[in-house]
Every structure is written in structure tokens, then in C-alpha cells.
Design an enzyme around this catalytic site. Structure first.
Site, PDB file in Angstrom:
ATOM      1  N   GLN A 178      -0.062  38.229  -8.770  1.00 25.31           N
ATOM      2  CA  GLN A 178      -0.914  37.743  -9.866  1.00 25.31           C
ATOM      3  C   GLN A 178      -1.085  36.225  -9.872  1.00 25.31           C
ATOM      4  O   GLN A 178      -1.891  35.702 -10.648  1.00 25.31           O
ATOM      5  CB  GLN A 178      -0.359  38.202 -11.226  1.00 25.31           C
ATOM      6  N   ALA A 199      -5.913  40.279  -1.814  1.00 27.09           N
ATOM      7  CA  ALA A 199      -7.225  39.631  -1.936  1.00 27.09           C
ATOM      8  C   ALA A 199      -8.001  40.071  -3.170  1.00 27.09           C
ATOM      9  O   ALA A 199      -8.732  39.284  -3.771  1.00 27.09           O
ATOM     10  CB  ALA A 199      -8.048  39.914  -0.672  1.00 27.09           C
ATOM     11  N   HIS A 200      -7.830  41.341  -3.556  1.00 32.04           N
ATOM     12  CA  HIS A 200      -8.688  41.845  -4.645  1.00 32.04           C
ATOM     13  C   HIS A 200      -8.330  41.265  -6.009  1.00 32.04           C
ATOM     14  O   HIS A 200      -9.060  41.463  -6.973  1.00 32.04           O
ATOM     15  CB  HIS A 200      -8.683  43.377  -4.677  1.00 32.04           C
ATOM     16  N   CYS A 326      -0.886  52.392 -18.011  1.00 34.45           N
ATOM     17  CA  CYS A 326      -0.963  53.089 -19.298  1.00 34.45           C
ATOM     18  C   CYS A 326      -2.412  53.300 -19.686  1.00 34.45           C
ATOM     19  O   CYS A 326      -3.195  52.371 -19.752  1.00 34.45           O
ATOM     20  CB  CYS A 326      -0.273  52.253 -20.352  1.00 34.45           C
TER      21      CYS A 326
HETATM   22  C1  LIG Z   1       2.246  42.130  -9.869  1.00 39.53           C
HETATM   23  C2  LIG Z   1       1.644  43.090  -8.908  1.00 39.53           C
HETATM   24  N1  LIG Z   1       2.326  43.438  -7.812  1.00 39.53           N
HETATM   25  C3  LIG Z   1       1.819  44.285  -6.905  1.00 39.53           C
HETATM   26  C4  LIG Z   1       0.577  44.834  -7.059  1.00 39.53           C
HETATM   27  C5  LIG Z   1       0.052  45.776  -6.018  1.00 39.53           C
HETATM   28  O1  LIG Z   1      -0.950  45.176  -5.262  1.00 39.53           O
HETATM   29  P1  LIG Z   1      -1.976  46.083  -4.409  1.00 39.53           P
HETATM   30  O2  LIG Z   1      -2.811  46.820  -5.397  1.00 39.53           O
HETATM   31  O3  LIG Z   1      -2.758  45.104  -3.601  1.00 39.53           O
HETATM   32  O4  LIG Z   1      -1.156  46.978  -3.553  1.00 39.53           O
HETATM   33  C6  LIG Z   1      -0.179  44.501  -8.191  1.00 39.53           C
HETATM   34  C7  LIG Z   1      -1.514  45.106  -8.416  1.00 39.53           C
HETATM   35  O5  LIG Z   1      -1.751  45.817  -9.345  1.00 39.53           O
HETATM   36  C8  LIG Z   1       0.378  43.602  -9.141  1.00 39.53           C
HETATM   37  O6  LIG Z   1      -0.301  43.263 -10.243  1.00 39.53           O
END
Ligand SMILES: Cc1ncc(COP(=O)(O)O)c(C=O)c1O
Length: 379
Positions: A178, A199-200, A326
Site C-alpha cells: 500500500q 503495480a495495480h 468484508c
Molecule cells: C497490504 C497488502 N498486501 C498484499 C496485497 C496483495 O497484493 P496482490 O493483490 O497484488 O497479490 C494487498 C492487496 O490487496 C495488500 O493491500
């Protein structure tokens, strides 16, 4: 009007990123592992992207491994530390993303590590004295603590945790999903062992990310097969995604000051308006203190906390969330809110802002919230 305030879940693709990806998707189809000209051209995209990211983070390209996103990078850091770096104890928290919490719980369940949870303060921040106590009582430790909490926005004092980890000779992994490309990291100045990016979360494409691994640790592949990614992650690379990732990161660093000022402005405006107009709404986490500028988690008063709450926002064109997983509008779904243990009779509503949001959108959401209060049974 349609409002997207769920940027902590994912962000829209930046058109500049798409423009960087399209020619590669259209024309450069070679396999980067092929030694002929088609392959070499694509290999150049791959290594240029790696160099771009390494330069922004002030590390060497060899310390960046591309992955399918944040989850895989977190797994690689944690599982790799246990399998190859002698870790026998993991210190983590109960408010980590499931990419971390489910991974460390599985390792503990299978008897591979001892798992210790650090205490949290009433505002959800990590209790640093307790962390130090745990560090002093254990050896061969990996500390895995997220930098920015995706549900409530709390920001870890990452410099302090890094310093404690060095002092007690522990490895330090931070889930920086984040915060990556939202804050400017310099991993020469900030000493940690592992950090991750997806990246997203910063207007790049989905399904691509990376692990930063400090060169002092020799890590091994979690996914075995070919010798891609310098033998650290087998499988033909997601080249378009990687090109988009590097471009998104470049843009994020270029525009960081302007972007963070804009998004912080939206968050602060919303906080101030809520305090004035809806004083019965509380904030989860440390919203006005050490907090991500992108995330604001509201605790709705009990009279509005019903299972229709999130659904009604959606029906009115507003995309928000109750937390990471949630969807019920009740707080029972959020392990983060439960872990902090405050406002448990209040439904959590996460608003997360991005660079494409506007003040008009905040006003639209506030006006919709006013209708909720007008129609509430005993507001
Ligand atoms: C704090 C955190 N860690 C890990 C992830 C997982 O990332 P990804 O969706 O790219 O696998 C997210 C995404 O929701 C996240 O907010």
C-alpha cells in the site's frame, strides 16, 4: 454520478501506462529467454524495467525479482526466509493482509516456525516496546510487519522497526504493497531485507509486482522450473505487465508531490466535513495521525450499521468497501477491526482515494451519507 473510492483494492490503469504497454503487446512477442533478435528485444524491455525500478528505490537490479503481484512477493520473502535463511521464529501482527497472515499461520501450523504476535496500541499501531521485548527473547527471527495497513491506513514507524531489527539481528520483511510508489523509498537509507510492490495499487496493470530482496541474503526460487529471473522465479515473464509496472512506478515518482498533495487534500476535506456534519461517525485506526494519505476508515454509528449499508452505497453508484474481504456491512468480516478491538458495534466503511478522484466526488458521497442519516431509524 459513479464514484470509485476503492483505490486500496485496486486502481484504474493510467493512460500513459497503457500507451507504454500497447506497442510491446502488439509488436514485441519474443520470449525474453530466446537468444535470437526477437527474444533479445524483449529481454531489453525486461532488464530496462528492472533497472528503472532499482534506480527509483536506490538498489541494484539484482535485488529486484518480478512476481505476479504482492501476494507472491510476500510469500517468497516469508517462505524463503524460513526455508533458506534459518528463520525459526516469525514476529508479526494480527492486522496483516492475508497474504502475510495466512502464510505465517500455515508455517506455524506445520511446525516450521514459532509465531509471535506483537501487541497493538489502542489506535492500532504496533507496540514498539513489546516488539523490542519479543526481539530480545527470540533468535533466528523474521519480523514481518506491514508498512501501510490496507484497511485502516495506519502507517508503521518503519525506520524504528528497521533499527530494532538490526539491533537484534533479525530479518525484516515489510509488506509495502500500500505504500510502494505512494511514498519515495530509498532502500540504501532504509535498511530492510524484503519489501514488495504490486503495480495495480499505483495505476499499473494487475497480476504483476516485484520483490525487493537485499543482496546480503541469498534467496532461492519458490517456483522452480526454468532459469528466468536470474534463477529466482521460473516461468516466462509477464513482459507487458512488467513494462507497465515500471512505467507506473516512474510516473508515480515523477508526480508524487502533486499526487500526494491532491489525495491528502481529499482525505482531509472528507475528515473535516464528517466531523462537522456527522459527528456520530468515528474513525478506525489513527486516521488523523500516522496514516496513509489514501485510506480513511469510517466507523458508522450502530443505528446505521446494518447489512444493507455497503450495498446501498453501491446502489447509489459509490464503490467503497468494508475492509479487504468484508462485504457484509458488519464488522465481523474484518480481522483488522477485530484485531484492533475498537468500535466493534460500528460498521467499518473504507474510503480509499486515488489520483483520479475529485472534490466533487467527495461532496457527492457526503451528500449521500446525509440521506442515510436522514433515513436512519433513530439518528
Ligand atoms: C497490504 C497488502 N498486501 C498484499 C496485497 C496483495 O497484493 P496482490 O493483490 O497484488 O497479490 C494487498 C492487496 O490487496 C495488500 O493491500
Amino acid at each position: 454520478m459513479k464514484v470509485y473510492f476503492d483505490n486500496a483494492a485496486t486502481t484504474p490503469l493510467d493512460p500513459e501506462v497503457l500507451d507504454a504497454m500497447l506497442p510491446v503487446m502488439r509488436d514485441d512477442f519474443g520470449n525474453p529467454s530466446s537468444t535470437h533478435a526477437f527474444g533479445r528485444k524483449v529481454k531489453a524491455h525486461l532488464e530496462n524495467s528492472r533497472r528503472t525500478i532499482a534506480k527509483l528505490l536506490n538498489v541494484t537490479p539484482a535485488e529486484i525479482t518480478f512476481t505476479s503481484g504482492g501476494t507472491e512477493a510476500d510469500n517468497m520473502a516469508i517462505r524463503g526466509s524460513v526455508a533458506h535463511l534459518g528463520v525459526t521464529t516469525i514476529i508479526s501482527s494480527v492486522i496483516e493482509h492475508h497474504a502475510v497472515s495466512h502464510t505465517v499461520e500455515e508455517l506455524a501450523h506445520n511446525g516450521r516456525v514459532k509465531l509471535r504476535h506483537v501487541d497493538l496500541l489502542p489506535d492500532g499501531h504496533v507496540h514498539l516496546q513489546h516488539l523490542e521485548q519479543l526481539l530480545s527473547q527470540n533468535t533466528n527471527v523474521l519480523v514481518s510487519l506491514m508498512h501501510g495497513n490496507n484497511e485502516v491506513g495506519n502507517l508503521l514507524d518503519i525506520e524504528k522497526v528497521s533499527q530494532l531489527c538490526r539491533q537484534y539481528n533479525a530479518l525484516f520483511h515489510s509488506d509495502t504493497v500500500q505504500t510502494m510508489a505512494h511514498y519515495a523509498f530509498d532502500f540504501q537509507a532504509l535498511d530492510l531485507d524484503f519489501a514488495v510492490g504490486a503495480a495495480h495499487k499505483f495505476n499499473g496493470p494487475k497480476g504483476v509486482g516485484f520483490l525487493y530482496h537485499n543482496k546480503r541474503n541469498k534467496i532461492h526460487p519458490m517456483i522452480t522450473g526454468g532459469s528466468q529471473e536470474r534463477e529466482l522465479r521460473a516461468g516466462t515473464e509477464n513482459i507487458y505487465g512488467i513494462v507497465g509496472l515500471a512505467k507506473a512506478m516512474e510516473i508515480a515518482y515523477r508526480d508524487m508531490e502533486k499526487k500526494s498533495a491532491h489525495i491528502s487534500g481529499l482525505k482531509n476535506y472528507m475528515i473535516n466535513q464528517i466531523k462537522q456534519r456527522f459527528p456520530s461517525i468515528k474513525f478506525n485506526g489513527d486516521a488523523e495521525g500516522r496514516s496513509l494519505y489514501t485510506v480513511l476508515n469510517l466507523a458508522f454509528p450502530p443505528e446505521l450499521s446494518n447489512e444493507m449499508l455497503l450495498f446501498n452505497f453501491d446502489l447509489n453508484g459509490i464503490a467503497i468497501s468494508g475492509g479487504s474481504a468484508c462485504t457484509s456491512g458488519s464488522n465481523t468480516g474484518s480481522h483488522v477491526i477485530r484485531g484492533i478491538g475498537k468500535h466493534l458495534d460500528h460498521a467499518p466503511v473504507r474510503m480509499s482515494f486515488g489520483k483520479m478522484n475529485t472534490k466533487e466526488e467527495v461532496d457527492f458521497v457526503l451528500d449521500y451519507m446525509a440521506t442515510l442519516f436522514q433515513n436512519a431509524p433513530s439518528a
